[in-house]
Design a protein around this motif. Structure first.
Motif, PDB file in Angstrom:
ATOM      1  N   HIS A 173      28.327  31.698 -29.489  1.00 35.40           N
ATOM      2  CA  HIS A 173      27.927  32.838 -30.329  1.00 35.40           C
ATOM      3  C   HIS A 173      28.902  33.028 -31.490  1.00 35.40           C
ATOM      4  CE1 HIS A 173      26.390  36.982 -31.096  1.00 35.40           C
ATOM      5  NE2 HIS A 173      27.643  37.196 -31.435  1.00 35.40           N
ATOM      6  N   ASP A 174      30.195  33.040 -31.199  1.00 30.55           N
ATOM      7  CA  ASP A 174      31.210  33.267 -32.235  1.00 30.55           C
ATOM      8  C   ASP A 174      31.233  32.134 -33.267  1.00 30.55           C
ATOM      9  OD1 ASP A 174      31.896  35.615 -31.018  1.00 30.55           O
ATOM     10  OD2 ASP A 174      33.664  34.822 -29.993  1.00 30.55           O
ATOM     11  N   ILE A 175      31.126  30.881 -32.788  1.00 32.42           N
ATOM     12  CA  ILE A 175      31.145  29.744 -33.708  1.00 32.42           C
ATOM     13  C   ILE A 175      29.921  29.766 -34.627  1.00 32.42           C
ATOM     14  CG2 ILE A 175      30.970  27.216 -33.840  1.00 32.42           C
ATOM     15  CD1 ILE A 175      32.654  27.126 -31.254  1.00 32.42           C
ATOM     16  N   ALA A 176      28.733  30.006 -34.041  1.00 30.17           N
ATOM     17  CA  ALA A 176      27.499  30.032 -34.834  1.00 30.17           C
ATOM     18  C   ALA A 176      27.530  31.164 -35.854  1.00 30.17           C
ATOM     19  CB  ALA A 176      26.288  30.182 -33.910  1.00 30.17           C
ATOM     20  N   ALA A 177      27.979  32.353 -35.426  1.00 29.81           N
ATOM     21  CA  ALA A 177      28.058  33.496 -36.345  1.00 29.81           C
ATOM     22  C   ALA A 177      29.077  33.236 -37.451  1.00 29.81           C
ATOM     23  CB  ALA A 177      28.421  34.767 -35.572  1.00 29.81           C
ATOM     24  N   GLY A 178      30.217  32.631 -37.095  1.00 32.38           N
ATOM     25  CA  GLY A 178      31.246  32.340 -38.090  1.00 32.38           C
ATOM     26  C   GLY A 178      30.768  31.343 -39.129  1.00 32.38           C
ATOM     27  N   ILE A 179      30.059  30.288 -38.669  1.00 26.28           N
ATOM     28  CA  ILE A 179      29.525  29.286 -39.602  1.00 26.28           C
ATOM     29  C   ILE A 179      28.523  29.932 -40.552  1.00 26.28           C
ATOM     30  CG2 ILE A 179      28.049  27.234 -39.759  1.00 26.28           C
ATOM     31  CD1 ILE A 179      29.353  26.256 -37.159  1.00 26.28           C
ATOM     32  N   PHE A 180      27.654  30.775 -40.004  1.00 26.72           N
ATOM     33  CA  PHE A 180      26.616  31.404 -40.835  1.00 26.72           C
ATOM     34  C   PHE A 180      27.225  32.374 -41.840  1.00 26.72           C
ATOM     35  CE2 PHE A 180      23.521  34.793 -41.657  1.00 26.72           C
ATOM     36  CZ  PHE A 180      22.459  34.041 -42.141  1.00 26.72           C
ATOM     37  N   TYR A 181      28.049  33.303 -41.356  1.00 23.63           N
ATOM     38  CA  TYR A 181      28.636  34.325 -42.237  1.00 23.63           C
ATOM     39  C   TYR A 181      29.560  33.691 -43.290  1.00 23.63           C
ATOM     40  CZ  TYR A 181      27.200  38.713 -40.009  1.00 23.63           C
ATOM     41  OH  TYR A 181      26.482  39.782 -39.554  1.00 23.63           O
ATOM     42  N   ALA A 182      30.554  32.951 -42.818  1.00 25.66           N
ATOM     43  CA  ALA A 182      31.557  32.408 -43.732  1.00 25.66           C
ATOM     44  C   ALA A 182      30.972  31.305 -44.615  1.00 25.66           C
ATOM     45  CB  ALA A 182      32.743  31.869 -42.937  1.00 25.66           C
ATOM     46  N   GLY A 183      30.180  30.411 -44.008  1.00 26.82           N
ATOM     47  CA  GLY A 183      29.624  29.302 -44.760  1.00 26.82           C
ATOM     48  C   GLY A 183      28.718  29.753 -45.893  1.00 26.82           C
ATOM     49  N   LEU A 184      27.768  30.639 -45.590  1.00 25.66           N
ATOM     50  CA  LEU A 184      26.844  31.095 -46.628  1.00 25.66           C
ATOM     51  C   LEU A 184      27.532  31.998 -47.654  1.00 25.66           C
ATOM     52  CD1 LEU A 184      23.377  31.804 -44.969  1.00 25.66           C
ATOM     53  CD2 LEU A 184      24.132  29.854 -46.310  1.00 25.66           C
ATOM     54  N   SER A 185      28.535  32.759 -47.214  1.00 23.92           N
ATOM     55  CA  SER A 185      29.276  33.588 -48.177  1.00 23.92           C
ATOM     56  C   SER A 185      29.963  32.711 -49.221  1.00 23.92           C
ATOM     57  CB  SER A 185      30.318  34.447 -47.454  1.00 23.92           C
ATOM     58  OG  SER A 185      29.697  35.387 -46.592  1.00 23.92           O
ATOM     59  N   ILE A 186      30.540  31.582 -48.775  1.00 19.37           N
ATOM     60  CA  ILE A 186      31.220  30.666 -49.692  1.00 19.37           C
ATOM     61  C   ILE A 186      30.223  29.964 -50.612  1.00 19.37           C
ATOM     62  CG2 ILE A 186      32.599  28.550 -49.820  1.00 19.37           C
ATOM     63  CD1 ILE A 186      33.941  29.453 -47.181  1.00 19.37           C
ATOM     64  N   THR A 187      29.126  29.441 -50.032  1.00 21.15           N
ATOM     65  CA  THR A 187      28.129  28.745 -50.861  1.00 21.15           C
ATOM     66  C   THR A 187      27.461  29.696 -51.847  1.00 21.15           C
ATOM     67  OG1 THR A 187      26.439  29.040 -49.138  1.00 21.15           O
ATOM     68  CG2 THR A 187      27.678  26.968 -49.132  1.00 21.15           C
ATOM     69  N   ASN A 188      27.206  30.934 -51.424  1.00 22.56           N
ATOM     70  CA  ASN A 188      26.642  31.928 -52.346  1.00 22.56           C
ATOM     71  C   ASN A 188      27.587  32.178 -53.520  1.00 22.56           C
ATOM     72  OD1 ASN A 188      24.338  32.298 -50.819  1.00 22.56           O
ATOM     73  ND2 ASN A 188      25.089  34.129 -49.776  1.00 22.56           N
ATOM     74  N   MET A 189      28.874  32.291 -53.203  1.00 21.68           N
ATOM     75  CA  MET A 189      29.869  32.554 -54.235  1.00 21.68           C
ATOM     76  C   MET A 189      29.965  31.382 -55.214  1.00 21.68           C
ATOM     77  SD  MET A 189      31.945  35.185 -54.773  1.00 21.68           S
ATOM     78  CE  MET A 189      31.796  35.158 -56.547  1.00 21.68           C
ATOM     79  N   ILE A 190      29.917  30.161 -54.689  1.00 21.33           N
ATOM     80  CA  ILE A 190      29.997  28.974 -55.554  1.00 21.33           C
ATOM     81  C   ILE A 190      28.787  28.899 -56.483  1.00 21.33           C
ATOM     82  CG2 ILE A 190      29.961  26.443 -55.572  1.00 21.33           C
ATOM     83  CD1 ILE A 190      31.534  26.528 -52.942  1.00 21.33           C
ATOM     84  N   PHE A 191      27.572  29.071 -55.899  1.00 20.08           N
ATOM     85  CA  PHE A 191      26.361  28.952 -56.709  1.00 20.08           C
ATOM     86  C   PHE A 191      26.295  30.037 -57.781  1.00 20.08           C
ATOM     87  CE2 PHE A 191      21.949  30.269 -57.499  1.00 20.08           C
ATOM     88  CZ  PHE A 191      21.473  29.119 -58.109  1.00 20.08           C
ATOM     89  N   THR A 192      26.559  31.283 -57.418  1.00 20.68           N
ATOM     90  CA  THR A 192      26.459  32.376 -58.396  1.00 20.68           C
ATOM     91  C   THR A 192      27.549  32.272 -59.461  1.00 20.68           C
ATOM     92  OG1 THR A 192      27.722  33.820 -56.901  1.00 20.68           O
ATOM     93  CG2 THR A 192      25.320  33.958 -56.800  1.00 20.68           C
ATOM     94  N   SER A 193      28.713  31.748 -59.085  1.00 20.15           N
ATOM     95  CA  SER A 193      29.774  31.537 -60.080  1.00 20.15           C
ATOM     96  C   SER A 193      29.346  30.491 -61.109  1.00 20.15           C
ATOM     97  CB  SER A 193      31.069  31.080 -59.401  1.00 20.15           C
ATOM     98  OG  SER A 193      31.545  32.067 -58.516  1.00 20.15           O
ATOM     99  N   ASN A 194      28.748  29.404 -60.619  1.00 24.45           N
ATOM    100  CA  ASN A 194      28.237  28.377 -61.533  1.00 24.45           C
ATOM    101  C   ASN A 194      27.106  28.926 -62.392  1.00 24.45           C
ATOM    102  OD1 ASN A 194      30.031  26.498 -60.477  1.00 24.45           O
ATOM    103  ND2 ASN A 194      28.557  25.718 -58.980  1.00 24.45           N
ATOM    104  N   LEU A 195      26.293  29.813 -61.792  1.00 22.26           N
ATOM    105  CA  LEU A 195      25.172  30.405 -62.515  1.00 22.26           C
ATOM    106  C   LEU A 195      25.659  31.265 -63.680  1.00 22.26           C
ATOM    107  CD1 LEU A 195      22.047  30.560 -62.283  1.00 22.26           C
ATOM    108  CD2 LEU A 195      22.361  32.652 -60.968  1.00 22.26           C
ATOM    109  N   VAL A 196      26.719  32.014 -63.437  1.00 19.83           N
ATOM    110  CA  VAL A 196      27.260  32.879 -64.489  1.00 19.83           C
ATOM    111  C   VAL A 196      27.941  32.052 -65.576  1.00 19.83           C
ATOM    112  CG1 VAL A 196      28.996  34.656 -64.970  1.00 19.83           C
ATOM    113  CG2 VAL A 196      27.506  34.885 -62.988  1.00 19.83           C
ATOM    114  N   ARG A 197      28.595  30.950 -65.199  1.00 20.06           N
ATOM    115  CA  ARG A 197      29.282  30.110 -66.176  1.00 20.06           C
ATOM    116  C   ARG A 197      28.315  29.290 -67.042  1.00 20.06           C
ATOM    117  NH1 ARG A 197      33.237  29.042 -61.997  1.00 20.06           N
ATOM    118  NH2 ARG A 197      32.148  27.092 -61.532  1.00 20.06           N
ATOM    119  N   ASP A 198      27.145  28.972 -66.459  1.00 20.59           N
ATOM    120  CA  ASP A 198      26.149  28.183 -67.194  1.00 20.59           C
ATOM    121  C   ASP A 198      25.404  29.104 -68.166  1.00 20.59           C
ATOM    122  OD1 ASP A 198      24.089  26.615 -68.127  1.00 20.59           O
ATOM    123  OD2 ASP A 198      23.622  25.745 -66.168  1.00 20.59           O
ATOM    124  N   THR A 199      25.723  29.000 -69.437  1.00 21.38           N
ATOM    125  CA  THR A 199      25.165  29.934 -70.432  1.00 21.38           C
ATOM    126  C   THR A 199      23.645  29.823 -70.552  1.00 21.38           C
ATOM    127  OG1 THR A 199      25.634  28.269 -72.145  1.00 21.38           O
ATOM    128  CG2 THR A 199      27.272  30.029 -71.796  1.00 21.38           C
TER     129      THR A 199
END
Length: 278
Positions: A173-199
């Motif tokens: 339970h803890d491993i699955a929740a950690g992968i989902f929460y932390a993993g998607l939070s990081i990928t969301n941050m990367i994608f939206t950062s690239n989105l803002v930088r791409d004029t």
């Protein structure tokens, strides 16, 4: 359809949690703890919600992949890997909390007696349990007029044909929740950062792009706050306060909602067949 069902489940859960807020104040600091009863409504909610959301998000990503099969993105496959374990969060329930309402009453009686005896004040769940066991149930307030709330910790996971220790379930339970929460939070941050930088991409939908980036940033901040409160601060305290307990519970709920919403919108934005979002 899946989004609508998941949203309805989430609304019903908040209504249920609000009605059961006294339990959260007293003993629950996470969603998994609140939903740990294997025969409870909360446990059925967590199982249904994680399965529906997981399948829905995977279907959205499959549609996204089909819309641009010639494009290869490592971020896409990382997101798939983070979403895939989500149903395990609902399937593998946790230990939960030992709770007997009579212990609370016994503790209050003990405190009152100690205060009456020139400030000899002793309290604690262990002492309260001993006092409650020594007291006659009939001596407790309105004992015959009500039933007391009693919850026991889960010691095993019963799958019908096989049983295994709850510690195994908690680790999964803890491993699955950690992968989902932390993993998607990081990928969301990367994608939206690239989105803002791409004029060019930003110019197509500036309000949505800025909103997604802001939501991703808030989600990362809230997730770090949850880790500090739940894992660090509460882990160092012998007696958790109601404020910390509720704060931890709310942080996890908000983080879960944000990470799912942002990841869903990001996938829809990358989908070339969905034009209205841009």
């Amino acid at each position: 359809a899946f989004n609508a069902i998941a949203s309805l489940l989430f609304i019903f859960f908040f209504i249920y949690a609000f009605n059961e807020r006294a339990k959260i104040f007293l003993r629950h600091d996470t969603i998994s703890s609140f939903c740990a009863g294997k025969n409870s409504w909360g446990n059925r909610f967590l199982l249904s919600f994680t399965c529906i959301v997981g399948v829905n998000m995977l279907c959205l990503h499959v549609e996204e992949y089909n819309s641009r099969p010639d494009e290869q993105s490592l971020l896409f496959w990382i997101e798939i890997a983070c979403i895939f374990p989500l149903p395990l969060v609902g399937m593998c329930y946790t230990r939960g909390k030992n709770y007997d309402e009579r212990d609370i009453i016994a503790e209050e009686i003990l405190i009152d007696r100690a205060a009456a005896n020139a400030g000899k004040n002793e309290s604690g769940s262990g002492i309260a349990t001993a006092v409650r066991q020594q007291l006659e149930i009939s001596s407790l307030p309105s004992a015959k007029a009500r039933s007391y709330s009693v919850e026991m910790e889960n010691e095993f996971v019963d799958c019908g044909f096989v049983m295994f220790p709850i510690t195994w379930s908690e680790k999964i339970h803890d491993i699955a929740a950690g992968i989902f929460y932390a993993g998607l939070s990081i990928t969301n941050m990367i994608f939206t950062s690239n989105l803002v930088r791409d004029t060019k991409a930003f110019a197509k939908a500036p309000v949505l792009s800025a909103s997604l980036f802001t939501a991703s940033l808030i989600n990362v901040i809230l997730l770090m706050s949850f880790i500090v409160v739940n894992k660090v601060q509460m882990g160092c305290l012998d007696k958790k306060t109601k404020t910390l307990r509720v704060f931890s519970f709310v942080l996890e709920c908000v983080c879960g909602a944000l990470v799912i919403i942002v990841a869903t919108l990001n996938s829809m934005k990358r989908n070339k067949n969905i034009t209205w979002i841009n």
